[in-house]
Scaffold this active site. Structure first.
Site, mmCIF file in Angstrom:
data_model
loop_
_atom_site.group_PDB
_atom_site.id
_atom_site.type_symbol
_atom_site.label_atom_id
_atom_site.label_comp_id
_atom_site.label_asym_id
_atom_site.label_seq_id
_atom_site.Cartn_x
_atom_site.Cartn_y
_atom_site.Cartn_z
ATOM 1 N N TYR A 190 -15.561 18.778 -14.272
ATOM 2 C CA TYR A 190 -16.098 17.412 -14.357
ATOM 3 C C TYR A 190 -17.125 17.179 -13.233
ATOM 4 O O TYR A 190 -16.872 17.504 -12.072
ATOM 5 C CB TYR A 190 -14.948 16.390 -14.272
ATOM 6 C CG TYR A 190 -15.442 14.982 -14.099
ATOM 7 C CD1 TYR A 190 -16.351 14.423 -15.000
ATOM 8 C CD2 TYR A 190 -15.045 14.210 -13.014
ATOM 9 C CE1 TYR A 190 -16.833 13.137 -14.828
ATOM 10 C CE2 TYR A 190 -15.517 12.913 -12.842
ATOM 11 C CZ TYR A 190 -16.413 12.389 -13.750
ATOM 12 O OH TYR A 190 -16.901 11.116 -13.578
ATOM 13 N N LYS B 258 -7.811 8.311 -18.775
ATOM 14 C CA LYS B 258 -8.082 8.957 -20.065
ATOM 15 C C LYS B 258 -6.855 8.897 -20.984
ATOM 16 O O LYS B 258 -6.352 7.835 -21.235
ATOM 17 C CB LYS B 258 -8.560 10.382 -19.792
ATOM 18 C CG LYS B 258 -9.664 10.465 -18.721
ATOM 19 C CD LYS B 258 -10.922 9.780 -19.190
ATOM 20 C CE LYS B 258 -12.006 9.547 -18.159
ATOM 21 N NZ LYS B 258 -11.926 9.970 -16.807
ATOM 22 N N ASP C 158 -6.068 20.368 -13.079
ATOM 23 C CA ASP C 158 -6.467 19.064 -13.603
ATOM 24 C C ASP C 158 -6.104 19.058 -15.083
ATOM 25 O O ASP C 158 -6.722 19.745 -15.896
ATOM 26 C CB ASP C 158 -7.974 18.864 -13.388
ATOM 27 C CG ASP C 158 -8.448 17.481 -13.827
ATOM 28 O OD1 ASP C 158 -7.847 16.913 -14.754
ATOM 29 O OD2 ASP C 158 -9.440 16.978 -13.252
ATOM 30 N N ARG D 75 0.847 -1.202 0.000
ATOM 31 C CA ARG D 75 0.000 0.000 0.000
ATOM 32 C C ARG D 75 0.881 1.251 0.000
ATOM 33 O O ARG D 75 0.558 2.273 -0.575
ATOM 34 C CB ARG D 75 -0.949 -0.010 1.205
ATOM 35 C CG ARG D 75 -2.013 1.034 1.075
ATOM 36 C CD ARG D 75 -3.023 1.153 2.234
ATOM 37 N NE ARG D 75 -3.146 0.066 3.139
ATOM 38 C CZ ARG D 75 -2.573 0.015 4.358
ATOM 39 N NH1 ARG D 75 -1.815 1.007 4.789
ATOM 40 N NH2 ARG D 75 -2.765 -1.020 5.151
#
Ligand code: P1T
Length: 378
Positions: A99, A195, A170, A47
Site C-alpha cells: 500500500y 476496510k 498486513d 487514552r
C-alpha cells in the site's frame, strides 16, 4: 467458538446491569479513582483504554485467533505503532508491492530516525529470507498485496526466519474470514479496520493482534504514549460492522469471482489480477493459507490512461474513490491515487502500470455490477 460466532459474541456479552445486547458507547474520557492508583475497573484515562475499545480489542483478538488486540486511530497509526517499537539502526524488510501509504511511512517518516527499509521486488519466501541482515528486526508482508494481489507464503517465511526477526502480516485484504496469519506463525497481524473489518466506509481505524504479552505491552505503551487511539463511537461502528463480516465476505467473494471471469474474456481488457484464478502464480499457496478470496480484482485496460479515465467517467454503480472492502463497489486508479506516493520508476518496475484499474467489488446484485462494467467498458 467458531469464527462466525466469535464475530458476534467475543467480548460482547450482554451488559451485567441492564442486559443490553450491544456494548455501550462509553464516552467518558476519565474514570474516578478511589485514592491515588485506586482504579475501580482497570480504567484510568481513556487514552490508555475504555470499555468500548477494550470490547472491540477482545473481539479483534478472538477473530484473528490471537491473545491480544490493540485498536488504533487508523491502519497507518497501527503500522506506525509497530515501527515505533524499533531502535535507530534497525532495518525492516518489505516487498515493494505494498500500500502506497505504508511505503510513504517507511520512506518519508522513519528514515529520519535511522530506521531503514530494504525493499524486495520478489514475492518468493526464499528471496525475502535471503534479504535478512544482522540489522533486520521486522519482515513486513502484505498478502494478497495491494494492488497487484501477489501472494507470499506466510508459513514458509515464519518457519525459516530467525527468532530475532519478527514477522508482521498486513491482513487487510484477506480479512480474518479468509486468513489468520498468527496460525501460520506470524508474530503480529495488522489491519486497516477501515476496510473489510468495519465494512461500511464510515470509519478510519487500525488494529494490531499478537500472541505475545511482551509485544502487546509495547503496543499498549504506544497507544498511551503516542495517543493514536480510536474514538468510542468508531469502536462501536467497527464492532457493529464486524458482526456481519462472514456474510459480507461470502458475497464479496462470489461477486468478485464472476467479475474477474467476465473481465478476463472482455475484448478491452489486457490482463486481470484475481487470486481465485487457478492460473494465478500464487494460487496454490493461497489455497493453502487462505480459506477463500476477497472482493479485490485489478485489471489492465487496453488504451492506457485515456481509456482508464473514460472507464472512471462512465461507471455508475461502482464509485470512483480511494479505499476498499466496504459494502459498496469502488474503483480507483492506483498509479496516481493509492500508490501515487511511490516513485514512477518503482511503479513501472513492479507493474503498477498507468492502465491499471483496481476494483473493490461490493455486495450489490451481481447483475447490476456486471451491467455497469459492460456499459463502461463498451
Ligand atoms: O487508511 P488506513 O486506515 O490508515 O490504512 C492504511 C492501509 C494499510 N494497509 C493496507 C493494505 C491498506 O490498503 C491501507 C489503506 N488503503 C487504502 C486507503 C487503499 O485505498 O488502498
Amino acid at each position: 467458538m467458531h469464527l462466525n460466532t466469535k464475530l458476534i459474541h467475543a467480548g460482547q456479552e450482554p451488559d451485567i446491569q441492564t442486559g443490553a445486547v450491544n456494548v455501550a458507547i462509553s464516552v467518558s474520557s476519565t474514570f474516578k479513582q478511589d485514592g491515588v492508583g485506586g482504579f475501580r475497573s482497570g480504567f484510568e484515562y481513556a487514552r490508555g483504554g475504555n470499555p468500548s475499545r477494550n470490547s472491540l480489542e477482545t473481539t479483534l483478538a478472538a477473530v484473528e485467533n490471537g491473545k491480544y488486540g490493540r485498536a488504533f486511530a487508523s491502519g497507518l497509526a497501527a503500522s506506525s505503532a509497530i515501527i515505533a517499537t524499533l531502535n535507530p539502526g534497525d532495518e525492516i524488510i518489505a516487498t515493494a508491492d505494498i500500500y502506497g501509504g505504508t511505503y510513504r511511512l517507511f520512506t518519508k517518516v522513519y528514515p529520519k530516525y535511522n530506521i531503514k527499509v530494504k525493499w524486495v521486488d520478489s514475492h518468493s519466501a526464499v528471496d525475502i529470507l535471503a534479504a535478512i541482515t544482522p540489522d533486520t528486526k521486522l519482515i513486513w508482508l502484505e498478502t494478497p498485496t495491494n494492488p497487484l494481489l501477489n501472494i507470499i507464503d506466510i508459513a514458509k517465511v515464519a518457519a525459516k526466519k530467525p527468532a530475532s526477526v519478527l514477522l508482521v502480516v498486513d491482513n487487510t485484504f484477506a480479512s480474518p474470514f479468509f486468513q489468520t496469519p498468527l496460525d501460520l506463525g506470524a508474530d503480529l497481524v495488522i489491519h486497516s479496520t477501515t476496510k473489510y473489518i468495519s465494512g461500511h466506509s464510515d470509519i478510519i481505524g487500525g488494529a494490531v493482534i499478537t500472541n505475545s504479552a511482551e509485544l502487546d505491552e509495547a503496543l499498549h505503551f504506544q497507544q498511551y504514549a503516542n495517543g493514536a487511539v480510536p474514538s468510542p463511537f468508531d469502536c462501536y461502528l467497527t464492532q457493529r460492522g464486524l458482526k456481519t463480516l462472514a456474510v459480507r465476505m461470502e458475497r464479496h467473494q462470489s461477486n468478485a469471482y464472476d467479475i474477474a471471469h467476465f473481465l478476463r474474456s472482455h475484448a478491452h481488457v489486457e490482463k486481470v489480477f484475481f487470486v481465485g484464478f487457478t492460473d494465478h502464480p500464487g494460487h496454490a499457496i493461497a489455497k493453502n493459507q487462505m480459506r477463500g478470496f476477497p472482493g479485490m480484482v485489478s485489471f489492465l485496460i487496453k488504451g492506457g490512461r485515456k481509456a482508464a479515465d473514460q472507464f472512471f467517467d462512465r461507471v455508475k454503480v461502482f464509485t470512483f474513490a480511494e479505499s476498499l472492502g466496504a459494502v459498496e463497489s469502488l474503483t480507483c486508479y492506483p498509479y496516481l491515487m493509492t500508490h501515487g506516493g511511490i516513485p514512477e520508476e518503482i511503479k513501472d518496475r513492479i507493474g503498477i502500470a498507468d492502465n491499471l484499474i483496481r476494483l473493490s467489488v461490493g455486495i450489490e446484485d451481481i447483475n447490476d455490477l456486471l451491467d455497469d462494467l459492460k456499459q463502461a467498458l463498451e
